[in-house]
Design a protein around this motif. Sequence first.
Motif, PDB file in Angstrom:
ATOM      1  N   LEU A  75       2.534   1.680  -3.465  1.00  0.00           N
ATOM      2  CA  LEU A  75       1.607   2.126  -4.511  1.00  0.00           C
ATOM      3  C   LEU A  75       1.148   3.562  -4.278  1.00  0.00           C
ATOM      4  CD1 LEU A  75      -0.286  -1.220  -4.942  1.00  0.00           C
ATOM      5  CD2 LEU A  75       1.036  -0.066  -6.703  1.00  0.00           C
ATOM      6  N   ASP A  76       1.044   3.982  -3.033  1.00  0.00           N
ATOM      7  CA  ASP A  76       0.742   5.393  -2.754  1.00  0.00           C
ATOM      8  C   ASP A  76       1.849   6.281  -3.329  1.00  0.00           C
ATOM      9  OD1 ASP A  76      -1.556   4.738  -1.426  1.00  0.00           O
ATOM     10  OD2 ASP A  76      -0.745   5.016   0.590  1.00  0.00           O
ATOM     11  N   GLN A 127      -1.778   5.479 -12.609  1.00  0.00           N
ATOM     12  CA  GLN A 127      -2.913   6.086 -13.306  1.00  0.00           C
ATOM     13  C   GLN A 127      -3.660   5.032 -14.116  1.00  0.00           C
ATOM     14  OE1 GLN A 127      -3.550   9.486 -12.837  1.00  0.00           O
ATOM     15  NE2 GLN A 127      -1.881   9.243 -11.352  1.00  0.00           N
ATOM     16  N   THR A 178       0.831  -1.210   0.000  1.00  0.00           N
ATOM     17  CA  THR A 178       0.000   0.000   0.000  1.00  0.00           C
ATOM     18  C   THR A 178       0.861   1.253   0.000  1.00  0.00           C
ATOM     19  OG1 THR A 178      -1.754  -1.193   1.150  1.00  0.00           O
ATOM     20  CG2 THR A 178      -1.842   1.207   1.228  1.00  0.00           C
ATOM     21  N   GLN A 208      -5.885  -3.485 -10.059  1.00  0.00           N
ATOM     22  CA  GLN A 208      -7.103  -2.753  -9.697  1.00  0.00           C
ATOM     23  C   GLN A 208      -6.970  -1.275 -10.043  1.00  0.00           C
ATOM     24  OE1 GLN A 208      -8.082  -3.329  -5.558  1.00  0.00           O
ATOM     25  NE2 GLN A 208      -7.854  -5.543  -5.679  1.00  0.00           N
ATOM     26  N   GLN A 209      -5.787  -0.703  -9.762  1.00  0.00           N
ATOM     27  CA  GLN A 209      -5.616   0.740  -9.921  1.00  0.00           C
ATOM     28  C   GLN A 209      -5.540   1.175 -11.375  1.00  0.00           C
ATOM     29  OE1 GLN A 209      -2.513   2.293  -7.371  1.00  0.00           O
ATOM     30  NE2 GLN A 209      -3.363   1.325  -5.551  1.00  0.00           N
ATOM     31  N   ALA A 248      -2.044  -3.269  -8.135  1.00  0.00           N
ATOM     32  CA  ALA A 248      -1.752  -2.454  -9.327  1.00  0.00           C
ATOM     33  C   ALA A 248      -2.787  -2.697 -10.423  1.00  0.00           C
ATOM     34  CB  ALA A 248      -0.348  -2.770  -9.844  1.00  0.00           C
TER      35      ALA A 248
END
Length: 272
Positions: free
Chosen positions: A38-39, A44, A35, A65-66, A63
């Motif tokens: 990835l923050d 994008q 977490t 999911q994001q 990743a």
Amino acid sequence: MSTSTSAVSFRQYGGNAAENYDRYFVPTIGTPFATALLDTAGLQVGERVLDIACGTGVVTRLAAQQVGPTGAVAGLDVNQAMLAVARSAPSSGTAIEWHEANAESLPLADGSFDVVLSSLGLQFVADKASALREMRRVLAPEGRLAIATVGPTPPLFAILEEALGRHVKPEVAAFIRAVFSLYEPQELEKLTSGAGFRNAEVRSKTLSLTLPEPREFLWQYVHSTPLAAAVAQIDDEARAALEHDVVAGWRTFTKDGTITDDICIVLTTARK
């Protein structure tokens, strides 16, 4: 601590190290690190992402999911057993490609990713300079790098390292040193810039982890790592002594049946 109790504690965990890593290590330690990484990476929607030393895929799945269905995500690891667990886990977002390979020789095309990630893996790579050059090679122009390592060794793990050296072997305790071996900002900046990256920046952040009670966490951690094979070779008496010393040392970190410990995550970012 009786020998019989310690024997049960050690032997109650079945499965292989990769399954145990996903069951025990990922929820308590792997996910908070993922977490935080990835923050920092700031993915994008639609980006192409590579996760190196992906293990059982906690960073890779987050990743996916994001970046969503219009993105592309790949996970790469040298460990076949870890990848088998990663492939079997459900994921959402974009489909994930899995690759079995080492970080120093990526079987991937030049410029094929927008972001390269790696969490808790680079410290174990033998040739870090080659691995970073490969990461840069597969990045597109202006592509981003984000790496999470950990260190220095927190007192909780220093206690474990010392006990392993005393009751198993000094070379077994060296695993703990390896985990926390890559955290100096100057070293990370030099490695990253030396591989051709620009704007290298190294930041440290404290994560507060909540872990199971000492005996449980000891054996879960051992069984999630290469330590399990070495600890299996000592006798019940030595395991009981190991457990006794670690549990006693961890008592100061324990409250209401759980361990609370602060651990330093080191976040290295750069651009191609």
